[in-house]
Scaffold this motif. Structure first.
Motif, PDB file in Angstrom:
ATOM      1  N   TYR A 120      16.551 -18.093 -15.346  1.00  0.00           N
ATOM      2  CA  TYR A 120      15.355 -17.463 -15.903  1.00  0.00           C
ATOM      3  C   TYR A 120      15.794 -16.110 -16.454  1.00  0.00           C
ATOM      4  N   GLY A 121      15.634 -15.901 -17.731  1.00  0.00           N
ATOM      5  CA  GLY A 121      16.184 -14.717 -18.392  1.00  0.00           C
ATOM      6  C   GLY A 121      15.726 -13.414 -17.763  1.00  0.00           C
ATOM      7  N   GLN A 122      16.660 -12.471 -17.641  1.00  0.00           N
ATOM      8  CA  GLN A 122      16.317 -11.176 -17.056  1.00  0.00           C
ATOM      9  C   GLN A 122      15.238 -10.469 -17.862  1.00  0.00           C
ATOM     10  N   THR A 123      15.243 -10.659 -19.175  1.00  0.00           N
ATOM     11  CA  THR A 123      14.205 -10.054 -20.006  1.00  0.00           C
ATOM     12  C   THR A 123      12.831 -10.567 -19.607  1.00  0.00           C
ATOM     13  N   GLU A 124      12.723 -11.875 -19.362  1.00  0.00           N
ATOM     14  CA  GLU A 124      11.430 -12.448 -18.975  1.00  0.00           C
ATOM     15  C   GLU A 124      11.016 -11.985 -17.587  1.00  0.00           C
ATOM     16  N   LEU A 125      11.979 -11.905 -16.683  1.00  0.00           N
ATOM     17  CA  LEU A 125      11.690 -11.408 -15.339  1.00  0.00           C
ATOM     18  C   LEU A 125      11.178  -9.969 -15.406  1.00  0.00           C
ATOM     19  N   THR A 126      11.821  -9.143 -16.224  1.00  0.00           N
ATOM     20  CA  THR A 126      11.396  -7.748 -16.369  1.00  0.00           C
ATOM     21  C   THR A 126      10.013  -7.665 -16.998  1.00  0.00           C
ATOM     22  N   ARG A 127       9.753  -8.520 -17.978  1.00  0.00           N
ATOM     23  CA  ARG A 127       8.420  -8.548 -18.606  1.00  0.00           C
ATOM     24  C   ARG A 127       7.346  -8.890 -17.571  1.00  0.00           C
ATOM     25  N   ASP A 128       7.622  -9.864 -16.723  1.00  0.00           N
ATOM     26  CA  ASP A 128       6.661 -10.241 -15.681  1.00  0.00           C
ATOM     27  C   ASP A 128       6.374  -9.070 -14.748  1.00  0.00           C
ATOM     28  N   LEU A 129       7.408  -8.325 -14.402  1.00  0.00           N
ATOM     29  CA  LEU A 129       7.232  -7.182 -13.511  1.00  0.00           C
ATOM     30  C   LEU A 129       6.436  -6.068 -14.187  1.00  0.00           C
ATOM     31  N   TYR A 130       6.711  -5.804 -15.461  1.00  0.00           N
ATOM     32  CA  TYR A 130       5.928  -4.803 -16.191  1.00  0.00           C
ATOM     33  C   TYR A 130       4.454  -5.214 -16.279  1.00  0.00           C
ATOM     34  N   ASP A 131       4.218  -6.486 -16.608  1.00  0.00           N
ATOM     35  CA  ASP A 131       2.834  -6.957 -16.720  1.00  0.00           C
ATOM     36  C   ASP A 131       2.097  -6.824 -15.397  1.00  0.00           C
ATOM     37  N   ALA A 132       2.774  -7.149 -14.312  1.00  0.00           N
ATOM     38  CA  ALA A 132       2.149  -7.045 -12.987  1.00  0.00           C
ATOM     39  C   ALA A 132       1.865  -5.589 -12.641  1.00  0.00           C
ATOM     40  N   ARG A 133       2.794  -4.715 -12.988  1.00  0.00           N
ATOM     41  CA  ARG A 133       2.600  -3.294 -12.685  1.00  0.00           C
ATOM     42  C   ARG A 133       1.422  -2.721 -13.468  1.00  0.00           C
ATOM     43  N   GLU A 134       1.316  -3.107 -14.730  1.00  0.00           N
ATOM     44  CA  GLU A 134       0.187  -2.643 -15.533  1.00  0.00           C
ATOM     45  C   GLU A 134      -1.130  -3.207 -15.017  1.00  0.00           C
ATOM     46  N   ALA A 135      -1.122  -4.471 -14.612  1.00  0.00           N
ATOM     47  CA  ALA A 135      -2.349  -5.121 -14.137  1.00  0.00           C
ATOM     48  C   ALA A 135      -2.899  -4.453 -12.878  1.00  0.00           C
ATOM     49  N   CYS A 136      -2.015  -3.947 -12.043  1.00  0.00           N
ATOM     50  CA  CYS A 136      -2.498  -3.334 -10.790  1.00  0.00           C
ATOM     51  C   CYS A 136      -2.677  -1.822 -10.927  1.00  0.00           C
ATOM     52  N   GLY A 137      -2.414  -1.271 -12.111  1.00  0.00           N
ATOM     53  CA  GLY A 137      -2.658   0.140 -12.352  1.00  0.00           C
ATOM     54  C   GLY A 137      -1.630   1.073 -11.751  1.00  0.00           C
ATOM     55  N   ALA A 138      -0.458   0.548 -11.395  1.00  0.00           N
ATOM     56  CA  ALA A 138       0.585   1.398 -10.836  1.00  0.00           C
ATOM     57  C   ALA A 138       1.166   2.300 -11.928  1.00  0.00           C
ATOM     58  N   LYS A 139       1.615   3.485 -11.536  1.00  0.00           N
ATOM     59  CA  LYS A 139       1.990   4.506 -12.512  1.00  0.00           C
ATOM     60  C   LYS A 139       3.446   4.351 -12.965  1.00  0.00           C
ATOM     61  N   THR A 140       3.634   4.224 -14.281  1.00  0.00           N
ATOM     62  CA  THR A 140       4.954   4.186 -14.897  1.00  0.00           C
ATOM     63  C   THR A 140       4.974   5.192 -16.037  1.00  0.00           C
ATOM     64  N   LEU A 141       5.958   6.071 -16.036  1.00  0.00           N
ATOM     65  CA  LEU A 141       6.095   7.051 -17.103  1.00  0.00           C
ATOM     66  C   LEU A 141       7.322   6.705 -17.936  1.00  0.00           C
TER      67      LEU A 141
ATOM     68  N   GLY B 102       0.785  -1.220   0.000  1.00  0.00           N
ATOM     69  CA  GLY B 102       0.000   0.000   0.000  1.00  0.00           C
ATOM     70  C   GLY B 102       0.821   1.276   0.000  1.00  0.00           C
ATOM     71  N   ILE B 103       2.090   1.170  -0.386  1.00  0.00           N
ATOM     72  CA  ILE B 103       2.970   2.331  -0.449  1.00  0.00           C
ATOM     73  C   ILE B 103       3.043   2.802  -1.899  1.00  0.00           C
ATOM     74  N   ASP B 104       2.679   4.042  -2.142  1.00  0.00           N
ATOM     75  CA  ASP B 104       2.583   4.565  -3.506  1.00  0.00           C
ATOM     76  C   ASP B 104       3.970   4.858  -4.072  1.00  0.00           C
ATOM     77  N   ALA B 105       4.222   4.386  -5.297  1.00  0.00           N
ATOM     78  CA  ALA B 105       5.512   4.629  -5.949  1.00  0.00           C
ATOM     79  C   ALA B 105       5.297   4.856  -7.436  1.00  0.00           C
ATOM     80  N   VAL B 106       5.899   5.912  -7.974  1.00  0.00           N
ATOM     81  CA  VAL B 106       5.878   6.204  -9.400  1.00  0.00           C
ATOM     82  C   VAL B 106       7.234   5.811  -9.983  1.00  0.00           C
ATOM     83  N   VAL B 107       7.229   5.129 -11.136  1.00  0.00           N
ATOM     84  CA  VAL B 107       8.469   4.741 -11.815  1.00  0.00           C
ATOM     85  C   VAL B 107       8.680   5.651 -13.020  1.00  0.00           C
ATOM     86  N   LEU B 108       9.880   6.231 -13.110  1.00  0.00           N
ATOM     87  CA  LEU B 108      10.253   7.063 -14.254  1.00  0.00           C
ATOM     88  C   LEU B 108      11.309   6.337 -15.076  1.00  0.00           C
ATOM     89  N   GLU B 109      11.032   6.111 -16.355  1.00  0.00           N
ATOM     90  CA  GLU B 109      11.957   5.379 -17.226  1.00  0.00           C
ATOM     91  C   GLU B 109      12.320   6.239 -18.442  1.00  0.00           C
TER      92      GLU B 109
END
Length: 389
Positions: free
Chosen positions: A99-120, A25-32
């Motif tokens: 487990y490839g880092q690319t796949e791990l990163t993809r899983d994290l992006y998908d999870a972040r999008e699914a929960c509506g967390a903010k990524t710019l 429940g801690i709000d975090a914005v990711v800037l890429e």
């Protein structure tokens, strides 16, 4: 705009921190700085320590990793025509996961999008302001306009060339670095791996590594000159040289094919101290780099995330700053041990241009001591599977 935490950098460490915080429940914005596709196009190692696997599960993003990853219970070390295996399970009771880092990163992006967390994405001109105050904020350009986010804390997960480390004054930080006089030429191919586990090979022609991403995709490396360019090496030249650096029995089993990607990575060891300045915390490559020998890069970033995540959770849930106050101390204590392991393994397996006969005999003695001594294998395996957090 306001957020409790601003995470600069949308690679695996920043995304993992964001996902862990979101679940509390801690709000975090990711800037890429780049696009999602660009981040997912990076080719990186994929050997995960026990601690990183545990964090992925805690973040709720481990389903595909658990289903598709390959568990390695040991590794093979070769020198000349000799080779031996270090058994991780027998010596430590632990394994590593491939487990490839690319796949791990993809899983994290998908999870972040699914929960509506903010990524710019495609964020430019990032400036960290007031990091040494109680009211830090980040300014940046996004979609053609200037933006500002006020926050409690800033996590710098933006890599070696990012703005986060540079924000800490030179009067505050100290940098330690060792640059190695060679690089790794890596080739990715849709071919079955030559062995079910990784093979680290010390050859008179230079180091080689046989690794894998799956049972049908392999990643191979050979030590090369820093003056080389990937385009100088045809696929056939690479495969021929790799065979020369492996025991004949292993080389005979090598399945070759066209490369999907070829690149050269220089090797360096780097650490900056401290990893915290006021409300700014450095994580991963922003604070430290290890040679790829021993696969510690992503795993050392994960240990940073462990300490920072628990420190922030302690701050928000218990109103206790002990965890964040000791973040740099705890992170660096583990980082230097990982640096030592990566440096020592690099020294043991590579050919340096200034090595003389005595140096070669010492290197051989190191390899044979590791081969013959159970305690030495236990120490090697303990470091390889990952020191406890």
């Amino acid at each position: 705009m306001r957020s409790q935490v601003v995470i600069i950098g949308g690679g695996p460490s920043g995304l993992l921190l964001g996902q862990l915080l979101h679940r509390k429940g801690i709000d975090a914005v990711v800037l890429e700085r780049k696009t999602r596709d660009y981040v997912l196009g990076r080719i990186r190692a994929g050997v995960l320590e026990t601690g990183l696997v545990t964090l992925m599960r805690e973040a709720g993003v481990a389903d595909r990793m658990d289903a598709e990853s390959i568990v390695h219970d040991g590794t093979v070390i070769a020198y000349g025509e000799d080779q031996f295996r270090v058994d991780f399970v027998e010596t430590t009771g632990e394994s590593v996961v491939v487990y490839g880092q690319t796949e791990l990163t993809r899983d994290l992006y998908d999870a972040r999008e699914a929960c509506g967390a903010k990524t710019l994405f495609e964020v430019d001109n990032v400036v960290i302001n007031g990091a040494d105050s109680d009211a830090p904020y980040v300014t940046f350009t996004h979609e053609g306009s200037e933006k500002r986010i006020d926050c409690d804390f800033i996590a710098g997960c933006d890599g070696f060339h990012g703005v986060s480390r540079q924000t800490i004054p030179l009067t505050v930080r100290t940098e330690y670095e060792k640059v190695y006089p060679f690089g790794w030429l890596g080739l990715l191919s849709d071919t079955p791996p030559v062995h079910e586990e990784l093979i680290y090979s010390n050859s008179e022609r230079g180091f080689a590594l046989c690794s894998q991403r799956s049972w049908t995709r392999s990643r191979y490396y050979i030590q090369c000159s820093l003056s080389d360019h990937a385009e100088d090496w045809s696929d056939q030249m690479f495969w021929d040289e790799l065979r020369r650096r492996l025991p004949a029995e292993t080389a005979a089993k090598l399945v070759t094919g066209p490369s999907i990607e070829k690149s050269i990575a220089p090797l360096r060891s780097f650490v900056t101290e401290p990893m915290r300045w006021g409300r700014l915390f450095l994580c991963g490559d922003a604070a430290h780099i290890v040679p790829p020998t021993g696969a510690k890069g992503l795993n050392t970033a994960a240990s940073d995330i462990h300490y920072l995540y628990h420190g922030l959770m302690q701050f928000y849930e218990e109103k206790d700053s002990e965890g964040i106050d000791r973040y740099s101390e705890k992170a660096l204590a583990r980082i230097w041990k990982a640096e030592r392991f990566s440096w020592n393994t690099t020294m043991m397996l590579h050919r340096f241009p200034d090595m003389n006969g005595f140096d070669l005999k010492m290197q051989r003695a190191d390899l044979e001591f590791l081969r013959d001594n159970a305690d030495a294998q236990r120490v090697f395996a303990t470091n390889y599977v990952g020191l406890p957090f």
